[in-house]
Scaffold this motif. Sequence first.
Motif, PDB file in Angstrom:
ATOM      1  N   ASP A 138       0.831  -1.212   0.000  1.00 38.14           N
ATOM      2  CA  ASP A 138       0.000   0.000   0.000  1.00 38.14           C
ATOM      3  C   ASP A 138       0.865   1.261   0.000  1.00 38.14           C
ATOM      4  OD1 ASP A 138      -2.166  -1.640   0.092  1.00 38.14           O
ATOM      5  OD2 ASP A 138      -2.608  -1.331   2.224  1.00 38.14           O
ATOM      6  N   LEU A 139       1.897   1.260   0.838  1.00 39.17           N
ATOM      7  CA  LEU A 139       2.744   2.449   0.933  1.00 39.17           C
ATOM      8  C   LEU A 139       3.494   2.686  -0.375  1.00 39.17           C
ATOM      9  CD1 LEU A 139       4.150   2.029   4.550  1.00 39.17           C
ATOM     10  CD2 LEU A 139       2.472   3.709   3.755  1.00 39.17           C
ATOM     11  N   ALA A 140       3.959   1.591  -0.975  1.00 39.10           N
ATOM     12  CA  ALA A 140       4.678   1.733  -2.246  1.00 39.10           C
ATOM     13  C   ALA A 140       3.750   2.341  -3.294  1.00 39.10           C
ATOM     14  CB  ALA A 140       5.187   0.373  -2.715  1.00 39.10           C
ATOM     15  N   GLU A 141       2.522   1.859  -3.299  1.00 38.98           N
ATOM     16  CA  GLU A 141       1.587   2.325  -4.306  1.00 38.98           C
ATOM     17  C   GLU A 141       1.231   3.796  -4.090  1.00 38.98           C
ATOM     18  OE1 GLU A 141      -2.035  -0.007  -6.366  1.00 38.98           O
ATOM     19  OE2 GLU A 141      -2.258   0.367  -4.232  1.00 38.98           O
ATOM     20  N   ARG A 142       0.999   4.137  -2.845  1.00 39.37           N
ATOM     21  CA  ARG A 142       0.557   5.518  -2.576  1.00 39.37           C
ATOM     22  C   ARG A 142       1.679   6.523  -2.558  1.00 39.37           C
ATOM     23  NH1 ARG A 142      -3.757   6.851   2.017  1.00 39.37           N
ATOM     24  NH2 ARG A 142      -3.579   8.940   1.149  1.00 39.37           N
ATOM     25  N   TYR A 143       2.812   6.144  -1.968  1.00 40.66           N
ATOM     26  CA  TYR A 143       3.865   7.137  -1.740  1.00 40.66           C
ATOM     27  C   TYR A 143       5.188   6.788  -2.409  1.00 40.66           C
ATOM     28  CZ  TYR A 143       0.624   8.323   2.027  1.00 40.66           C
ATOM     29  OH  TYR A 143      -0.491   8.656   2.747  1.00 40.66           O
ATOM     30  N   GLY A 144       5.247   5.671  -3.110  1.00 41.61           N
ATOM     31  CA  GLY A 144       6.567   5.235  -3.561  1.00 41.61           C
ATOM     32  C   GLY A 144       6.675   4.901  -5.038  1.00 41.61           C
ATOM     33  N   HIS A 145       5.858   5.540  -5.887  1.00 38.71           N
ATOM     34  CA  HIS A 145       5.895   5.266  -7.325  1.00 38.71           C
ATOM     35  C   HIS A 145       5.814   3.768  -7.614  1.00 38.71           C
ATOM     36  CE1 HIS A 145       6.711   9.435  -8.490  1.00 38.71           C
ATOM     37  NE2 HIS A 145       7.457   9.495  -7.413  1.00 38.71           N
ATOM     38  N   ASP A 146       5.131   3.068  -6.747  1.00 35.07           N
ATOM     39  CA  ASP A 146       4.880   1.639  -6.903  1.00 35.07           C
ATOM     40  C   ASP A 146       6.140   0.798  -7.085  1.00 35.07           C
ATOM     41  OD1 ASP A 146       3.144  -0.448  -6.708  1.00 35.07           O
ATOM     42  OD2 ASP A 146       2.518  -0.408  -8.806  1.00 35.07           O
ATOM     43  N   GLU A 147       7.175   1.161  -6.378  1.00 35.29           N
ATOM     44  CA  GLU A 147       8.400   0.345  -6.452  1.00 35.29           C
ATOM     45  C   GLU A 147       8.820  -0.131  -5.073  1.00 35.29           C
ATOM     46  OE1 GLU A 147      11.747   0.803  -8.771  1.00 35.29           O
ATOM     47  OE2 GLU A 147      10.801   2.081 -10.284  1.00 35.29           O
ATOM     48  N   ILE A 148       9.212  -1.402  -5.036  1.00 42.05           N
ATOM     49  CA  ILE A 148       9.689  -2.025  -3.799  1.00 42.05           C
ATOM     50  C   ILE A 148      10.959  -2.798  -4.144  1.00 42.05           C
ATOM     51  CG2 ILE A 148       9.150  -3.663  -1.940  1.00 42.05           C
ATOM     52  CD1 ILE A 148       6.136  -3.272  -2.835  1.00 42.05           C
ATOM     53  N   ARG A 149      11.901  -2.800  -3.228  1.00 36.51           N
ATOM     54  CA  ARG A 149      13.098  -3.626  -3.421  1.00 36.51           C
ATOM     55  C   ARG A 149      13.306  -4.500  -2.192  1.00 36.51           C
ATOM     56  NH1 ARG A 149      15.860  -0.111  -6.798  1.00 36.51           N
ATOM     57  NH2 ARG A 149      14.256   0.623  -8.222  1.00 36.51           N
ATOM     58  N   ILE A 150      13.973  -5.615  -2.433  1.00 34.76           N
ATOM     59  CA  ILE A 150      14.415  -6.471  -1.337  1.00 34.76           C
ATOM     60  C   ILE A 150      15.937  -6.396  -1.326  1.00 34.76           C
ATOM     61  CG2 ILE A 150      14.438  -8.830  -0.420  1.00 34.76           C
ATOM     62  CD1 ILE A 150      11.627  -7.492  -0.634  1.00 34.76           C
ATOM     63  N   SER A 151      16.514  -6.177  -0.151  1.00 33.57           N
ATOM     64  CA  SER A 151      17.975  -6.055  -0.093  1.00 33.57           C
ATOM     65  C   SER A 151      18.598  -7.370   0.349  1.00 33.57           C
ATOM     66  CB  SER A 151      18.379  -4.940   0.869  1.00 33.57           C
ATOM     67  OG  SER A 151      18.319  -5.405   2.207  1.00 33.57           O
ATOM     68  N   HIS A 152      19.885  -7.545   0.012  1.00 36.29           N
ATOM     69  CA  HIS A 152      20.554  -8.780   0.452  1.00 36.29           C
ATOM     70  C   HIS A 152      20.728  -8.768   1.965  1.00 36.29           C
ATOM     71  CE1 HIS A 152      24.217  -6.329   0.627  1.00 36.29           C
ATOM     72  NE2 HIS A 152      24.598  -7.207   1.506  1.00 36.29           N
ATOM     73  N   GLU A 153      20.525  -7.589   2.571  1.00 36.01           N
ATOM     74  CA  GLU A 153      20.578  -7.541   4.031  1.00 36.01           C
ATOM     75  C   GLU A 153      19.225  -7.923   4.631  1.00 36.01           C
ATOM     76  OE1 GLU A 153      22.330  -3.716   3.743  1.00 36.01           O
ATOM     77  OE2 GLU A 153      24.153  -4.361   4.760  1.00 36.01           O
ATOM     78  N   GLN A 154      18.363  -8.484   3.811  1.00 34.12           N
ATOM     79  CA  GLN A 154      17.077  -9.041   4.240  1.00 34.12           C
ATOM     80  C   GLN A 154      16.085  -7.980   4.681  1.00 34.12           C
ATOM     81  OE1 GLN A 154      19.217 -11.924   6.976  1.00 34.12           O
ATOM     82  NE2 GLN A 154      17.750 -13.307   6.061  1.00 34.12           N
ATOM     83  N   ASN A 155      16.245  -6.768   4.176  1.00 35.63           N
ATOM     84  CA  ASN A 155      15.265  -5.727   4.445  1.00 35.63           C
ATOM     85  C   ASN A 155      14.477  -5.423   3.180  1.00 35.63           C
ATOM     86  OD1 ASN A 155      15.951  -5.255   7.196  1.00 35.63           O
ATOM     87  ND2 ASN A 155      17.774  -4.127   6.521  1.00 35.63           N
ATOM     88  N   ALA A 156      13.358  -4.701   3.343  1.00 40.53           N
ATOM     89  CA  ALA A 156      12.619  -4.206   2.185  1.00 40.53           C
ATOM     90  C   ALA A 156      12.955  -2.723   2.015  1.00 40.53           C
ATOM     91  CB  ALA A 156      11.125  -4.399   2.400  1.00 40.53           C
ATOM     92  N   VAL A 157      12.816  -2.243   0.791  1.00 46.16           N
ATOM     93  CA  VAL A 157      13.197  -0.863   0.504  1.00 46.16           C
ATOM     94  C   VAL A 157      12.098  -0.207  -0.326  1.00 46.16           C
ATOM     95  CG1 VAL A 157      14.883   0.606  -0.698  1.00 46.16           C
ATOM     96  CG2 VAL A 157      15.671  -1.456   0.497  1.00 46.16           C
ATOM     97  N   LEU A 158      11.742   1.027   0.049  1.00 48.62           N
ATOM     98  CA  LEU A 158      10.913   1.859  -0.828  1.00 48.62           C
ATOM     99  C   LEU A 158      11.873   2.860  -1.459  1.00 48.62           C
ATOM    100  CD1 LEU A 158       7.860   2.539   1.557  1.00 48.62           C
ATOM    101  CD2 LEU A 158       8.038   0.828  -0.251  1.00 48.62           C
ATOM    102  N   PRO A 159      12.237   2.649  -2.727  1.00 45.14           N
ATOM    103  CA  PRO A 159      13.332   3.446  -3.277  1.00 45.14           C
ATOM    104  C   PRO A 159      12.988   4.903  -3.581  1.00 45.14           C
ATOM    105  CG  PRO A 159      12.530   1.878  -4.908  1.00 45.14           C
ATOM    106  CD  PRO A 159      11.806   1.584  -3.640  1.00 45.14           C
ATOM    107  N   HIS A 160      11.729   5.202  -3.796  1.00 47.74           N
ATOM    108  CA  HIS A 160      11.401   6.589  -4.170  1.00 47.74           C
ATOM    109  C   HIS A 160      10.283   7.148  -3.295  1.00 47.74           C
ATOM    110  CE1 HIS A 160      13.540   5.474  -7.843  1.00 47.74           C
ATOM    111  NE2 HIS A 160      12.619   4.596  -8.151  1.00 47.74           N
TER     112      HIS A 160
END
Lengths: 148, 555
Positions: free
Chosen positions: B359-381
Amino acid sequence: MPVIIKEGRFIEDPFTDAGGAFVALDQYSAAVHDREAALTGIDVPADTDPQALAGLMNSVAAIRIAFPSFADGRGFSIARKLRRMGFNGLIRAKGHVLADQYPLAIRSGFDEVEIPNDQAGRMPQSQWREALARTQNNYLDRLKHRAA
Amino acid sequence: MYAYNEFDEAFVRERVRQFRGQVEKRIDGSLTEDEFKPLRLMNGLYLQLHAYMLRVAIPYGTLDSRKMRQLAMIAEKWDKGYGHLTTRQNIQFNWPKLKDVPEMLEALADVGMHAIQTSGNCVRNVTADHFAGAAADEIEDPRPTAELIRQWSTDHPEFQFLPRKFKIAITGAPNDRAVTKAHDIGIRMVRGGAGEPGYEIIVGGGLGRSPFIGKVLREFLPKAHLLPYLEAILQVYNLSGRRDNKYKARIKILVHETGLEEIRDAVEATFERVLEEFEFPSDLLTAEIAGHFEPPEFDNTQTLAFGEALEADPVLRAFVETNVAEHKNPAYGIVTISTKPVGGTPGDVTAGQMRVIADLAERYGHDEIRISHEQNAVLPHVRKADIPTVHAALKAVGLATANVGLVSDIIACPGMDYCALATARSIPVAQEISERFHALKLEHEIGELKIKISGCINACGHHHVGHIGILGLDKAGVENYQVTLGGDATETMALGERAGPGFAADELIPALERLILAYLQLRHSREETFLAAYRRLGAEPFQAALYPEKERHAA
Ligand code: SF4
């Protein structure tokens, strides 16, 4: 009797039927002199350096590459490299090749697969024919086609 | 982001269809487990300690809200309501039933996802900088290249039965967040003498039981030559890599035993031949694939609201300090969502949390999500002005832990809790560490510190490159933890050095506490990180803190 698989069908060995014979790579030079190229095939083990075959590509009609285990994928690279080196003769995979690997073999440059009879019993012709259909529509061809 | 075309779609559906038939044959008994094994591994299905595990590829760690919601649905419908983010930017489901797996794969295919080549001795899911396309320090977005490599390596006829698995990572930034030097092939995007784009190719890195730092095989490779060059490396490896011992089968051992020069000669000779047959026009890369990775339309309006919110809310301030990285657009920030709350399992995300992230990616993050090798999620924008809102929403579901890069942002492999190969537990150790330092209230004081934990010598937890690395072993039936110091996973990669004898499970946490308190005493200033202090002072003062007894005996 081993089974040869060509174009998705079980057949008898057309190469030996026509009078051809395979000679082990390390015995090849002695045997070659009294045989014509069209009837000469060589057997190469999986650890062969394809570069070492460069000199005899014009004097043999067939190269048969051993697959000691389905997990040993060296044969795929040997075949592909031989094709890149310009070998246009018959390339056959011999040994433990699974029906699921048949498309990989064809795409790597093999013409035929030779499996022992008991394996052919477990993996009937229908499996190979079905697998053959999967040689179409692959990523690599698609990338190449676009590379015009 | 990359969207499946008809070809990708048909390819993945066909694979699901095949696998469905194989599962049926396994269930009705016409396939034995031995025969089924290579088939299930081709589709990412492992047999773990307690159950099957399905590893789903997230190519170069990039997702959107639709995919994330589907993962949430899968977790709820066929698993225990959560998934686990891995150090290779994949997601794993730990409790699927065999009969459900074809349905799960079908559900993945519905959103353009799959589990192909997440196991087996083939080229695995290509990983990339998790800040790709957003980072302020980036030269070029590495994802179009990663996507090209994905297409080339998927179902490659020659390289499905390599001596061992093969991992490729790529970064487009000088600050290496993709651990390229610990991969079979690491790729760095660089510029040539005339400013033309190309790649530096690193080969033979890897952790595991014999760790090696990758070596530069080619300093500059023109962009169009990438695939033929990779093909040459893989061919040399496929023909010459060792197959007599699975622990010596990775390309790092081939490079080490053969020598870099000789490998380079073999690769270059093969490359020349490959190149004759297949050279890619570079406009293929730029036009068609790169089109999928166009940056979003940024909203450049800056507001005072962000600064005011920071001023007013110390919790938000702490979050921004650790979890928000610099974006190439000054109006934006890169938000890292920590999956490591105090006492939690690193990498575990519940279905509910996945939906909030979506939901947050869609509303506030230009619909982009990343997964990092450090096992976290990222909202890049994320626009800076929206960060307070995003933070509040994350806080509500336990995803706002402000600990990225800090002592509790631990990489831990699954260890004894899940993994059949484990010799010790690793998740509980991570939990104890984070609880202990949370209780001490020293996390932010300590600053950047990377702890990495593996539950056996295979090193999936990257312990060799942790500032503090912890390796769990089995000593006559008792867990014993070896500590390494001074490792570094970045462009200045270093392998940690063993500090001394291992610790029993109950001795480990007190020892780490002594070690880190000693660092606080030893450092010049707050700016000197643990790693920097270790590099300046050497192992000795840190060993003294770990092993005070020995010190006294020696005195
Ligand atoms: S490091 Fe060992 S215990 Fe941990 S996941 Fe890898 S194989 Fe399993």
